[in-house]
Design a protein around this motif. Structure first.
Motif, mmCIF file in Angstrom:
data_model
loop_
_atom_site.group_PDB
_atom_site.id
_atom_site.type_symbol
_atom_site.label_atom_id
_atom_site.label_comp_id
_atom_site.label_asym_id
_atom_site.label_seq_id
_atom_site.Cartn_x
_atom_site.Cartn_y
_atom_site.Cartn_z
ATOM 1 N N ARG A 105 2.241 4.792 0.926
ATOM 2 C CA ARG A 105 2.271 5.564 2.179
ATOM 3 C C ARG A 105 2.490 7.036 1.884
ATOM 4 O O ARG A 105 3.146 7.393 0.910
ATOM 5 C CB ARG A 105 3.385 5.028 3.082
ATOM 6 C CG ARG A 105 3.016 3.700 3.712
ATOM 7 C CD ARG A 105 4.205 2.791 3.881
ATOM 8 N NE ARG A 105 5.220 3.330 4.761
ATOM 9 C CZ ARG A 105 5.285 3.086 6.078
ATOM 10 N NH1 ARG A 105 4.382 2.319 6.649
ATOM 11 N NH2 ARG A 105 6.251 3.586 6.801
ATOM 12 N N ASP A 160 0.844 -1.186 0.000
ATOM 13 C CA ASP A 160 0.000 0.000 0.000
ATOM 14 C C ASP A 160 0.890 1.252 0.000
ATOM 15 O O ASP A 160 1.924 1.291 0.657
ATOM 16 C CB ASP A 160 -0.889 0.026 1.255
ATOM 17 C CG ASP A 160 -1.996 -1.015 1.166
ATOM 18 O OD1 ASP A 160 -2.236 -1.542 0.057
ATOM 19 O OD2 ASP A 160 -2.629 -1.298 2.197
ATOM 20 N N GLY A 195 2.900 8.547 -3.566
ATOM 21 C CA GLY A 195 2.813 9.060 -2.204
ATOM 22 C C GLY A 195 3.557 10.370 -1.985
ATOM 23 O O GLY A 195 3.562 10.894 -0.871
ATOM 24 N N THR A 242 3.116 10.982 3.953
ATOM 25 C CA THR A 242 3.414 11.648 5.223
ATOM 26 C C THR A 242 2.298 12.635 5.553
ATOM 27 O O THR A 242 1.991 13.522 4.759
ATOM 28 C CB THR A 242 4.775 12.381 5.149
ATOM 29 O OG1 THR A 242 5.769 11.414 4.821
ATOM 30 C CG2 THR A 242 5.119 13.047 6.474
ATOM 31 N N ARG A 286 4.525 8.855 8.713
ATOM 32 C CA ARG A 286 4.247 8.042 7.523
ATOM 33 C C ARG A 286 2.997 7.226 7.797
ATOM 34 O O ARG A 286 2.895 6.516 8.797
ATOM 35 C CB ARG A 286 5.397 7.079 7.221
ATOM 36 C CG ARG A 286 6.647 7.744 6.739
ATOM 37 C CD ARG A 286 6.467 8.496 5.438
ATOM 38 N NE ARG A 286 6.554 7.665 4.241
ATOM 39 C CZ ARG A 286 6.242 8.120 3.030
ATOM 40 N NH1 ARG A 286 5.793 9.349 2.856
ATOM 41 N NH2 ARG A 286 6.372 7.325 1.986
ATOM 42 N N VAL A 287 2.029 7.344 6.909
ATOM 43 C CA VAL A 287 0.733 6.694 7.125
ATOM 44 C C VAL A 287 0.389 5.891 5.882
ATOM 45 O O VAL A 287 0.578 6.365 4.756
ATOM 46 C CB VAL A 287 -0.357 7.776 7.323
ATOM 47 C CG1 VAL A 287 -1.709 7.150 7.560
ATOM 48 C CG2 VAL A 287 0.001 8.704 8.463
ATOM 49 N N SER A 288 -0.139 4.700 6.084
ATOM 50 C CA SER A 288 -0.597 3.926 4.932
ATOM 51 C C SER A 288 -1.911 4.516 4.427
ATOM 52 O O SER A 288 -2.804 4.825 5.211
ATOM 53 C CB SER A 288 -0.813 2.470 5.327
ATOM 54 O OG SER A 288 -1.462 1.808 4.256
ATOM 55 N N THR A 289 -2.014 4.640 3.125
ATOM 56 C CA THR A 289 -3.288 5.108 2.558
ATOM 57 C C THR A 289 -4.295 3.962 2.471
ATOM 58 O O THR A 289 -5.459 4.187 2.170
ATOM 59 C CB THR A 289 -3.084 5.634 1.122
ATOM 60 O OG1 THR A 289 -2.559 4.557 0.331
ATOM 61 C CG2 THR A 289 -2.136 6.821 1.077
#
Ligand code: TTP
Length: 392
Positions: A339, A337, A373, A341, A346-349
């Motif tokens: 990612r 997936d 990303g 920021t 850092r976040v998974s979409t």
């Protein structure tokens, strides 16, 4: 019944798109995000819309004006964003009975109509993992408790950010600060649940639009509801397939293929020989030129992708210009997936496919490659031939 729309937030998770535009005004299909909540309230027959504004308030007040679809609008200003209970407290002097509160950044399905029925109510949605939501306990259709972000959730029913409060709740708005330092409506709700019968109004579909990829999801949803309508100018040799809206004043030039759902707004020009694939919003005065392919993207007003580019699963702000040959990668070769920021983390979409976010006035040099990303801040530039792997 009066409806309070909460629209004062800063939308920090949506930056850079909200650097100058308040989140309630980001485009979702043919309207700003907040208009979808307003429409739900108007369709349910409310007597007045009370819109709580703060961050970049003027964009919101000038959109609604004094009345919206025949319903009077009152604005109240929450000077500091100190929480949702504080926002409703700002509206309290205008309230004169039972009232509904809707988040100005949520999309609700038609089930929301049930919220405006008899007596206090909370909209609810069943979610797979409720641990990051307010979670409701129910007995039949009555809500018996609400807990914020429980490690051990009592049910899968999450608070969907829409409530009907009894008039008495106007007196309950002075809650203490929560652990995260905000005055929260959850604490007001807890007291309403204690003292009244509160209905759970279950929705089948709901979306909280906080981060850029949720803006894509919002557009996927609402573009999917459009009926085909061709009011603009479409060349004979262009092909329009499925639910596509070409507004009056938009132009689709020869050789172009547009697949729905897609919305091409007034003043936009597409082609010649462009390929617009489904779930795409081309906002007012955008330009998509020769041999450009755009898919599942939101291109905000006055932006241009004029030559030989690919843009997929991306959000471009206003007045962006992509140089010839700018290409967006929207898939990682390890298939993980994508990612992004968000506020330094850092976040998974949660999406296998996600392209880029470009703030207002971004300009890319020719032959720029943008990797999945990447977030380009307001006004960022890339040099010709650059491959961009990190935010800038
Ligand atoms: P949030 O999504 O919590 O806040 P936000 O929209 O500012 O976004 P971010 O967290 O990315 O900064 O807010 C939920 C809803 O309540 C939203 O419609 C904005 C509104 N709101 C207010 O009107 N006043 C407030 O003080 C807060 C915290 C939110």
């Amino acid at each position: 019944m009066q409806a309070v729309l909460l629209a004062a937030g800063q939308g920090t998770r949506m930056r850079p798109l909200t650097d100058a535009l308040p989140k309630p005004m980001v485009p979702v299909a043919d309207r700003p995000l907040v208009a979808h909540a307003a429409d739900a309230a108007v369709d349910a027959g409310v007597s007045e819309l009370i819109v709580v504004v703060g961050y970049e308030r003027d964009a919101i007040t000038s959109y609604f004006g004094e009345s919206y679809r025949g319903v009077p609008v009152t604005f109240v200003t929450q000077s500091e964003q100190r929480g949702t209970a504080d926002a409703v407290r700002a509206a309290a002097p205008e309230l004169d009975g039972e009232f509904v509160v809707l988040n100005g950044d949520n999309l609700y399905d038609e089930g929301i109509e049930g919220l405006f029925g008899d007596g206090p109510a909370i909209a609810a949605i069943e979610v797979e993992d409720p641990t990051s939501y307010g979670v409701l306990s129910t007995a039949g259709e009555t809500v018996t408790d609400i807990v914020e972000k429980p490690a051990d959730p009592p049910s899968k029913l999450a608070n969907a950010g829409a409530y009907q409060f009894p008039a008495a709740a106007i007196e309950y708005l002075d809650v203490p600060k929560s652990e995260r330092g905000e005055y929260e409506l959850t604490d007001v709700l807890a007291r309403v649940i204690d003292e009244f019968d509160v209905r759970a109004v279950e929705l089948d579909r709901w979306l909280d639009v906080g981060r850029p990829w949720e803006l894509l999801e919002a557009n996927e949803w609402r573009l999917g509801e459009l009926d085909r309508r061709i009011d603009g100018s479409v060349a004979d040799s262009a092909t329009i397939r499925g639910p596509v809206v070409v507004e009056e004043g938009a132009t689709v030039e020869p050789g172009t293929v547009v697949e729905g759902p897609a919305l091409i707004r007034s003043g936009a020009t597409v082609g010649p020989n462009a390929y617009v694939r489904g779930r795409t919003l081309l906002a007012e005065n955008t330009k998509v030129g020769q041999s450009v392919e755009i898919k599942n993207s939101v291109i905000m007003a006055d932006s241009s992708v004029p030559h030989l580019s690919y843009v997929g699963d991306s959000v471009l702000g206003r007045d962006v210009n992509f140089g010839a040959g700018t290409n967006v990668a929207n898939l990682r070769h390890d298939d993980a997936d994508v990612r992004v920021t968000v506020k330094g983390d850092r976040v998974s979409t949660g999406r296998r496919k996600f392209g880029v976010v470009a703030g207002d006035r971004v300009k890319t040099g020719i032959n720029t490659s943008l990797n999945p990303g990447v977030v380009l801040s307001t006004g960022a530039r890339t040099k010709p031939g650059e491959s961009v792997f990190e935010d800038r």
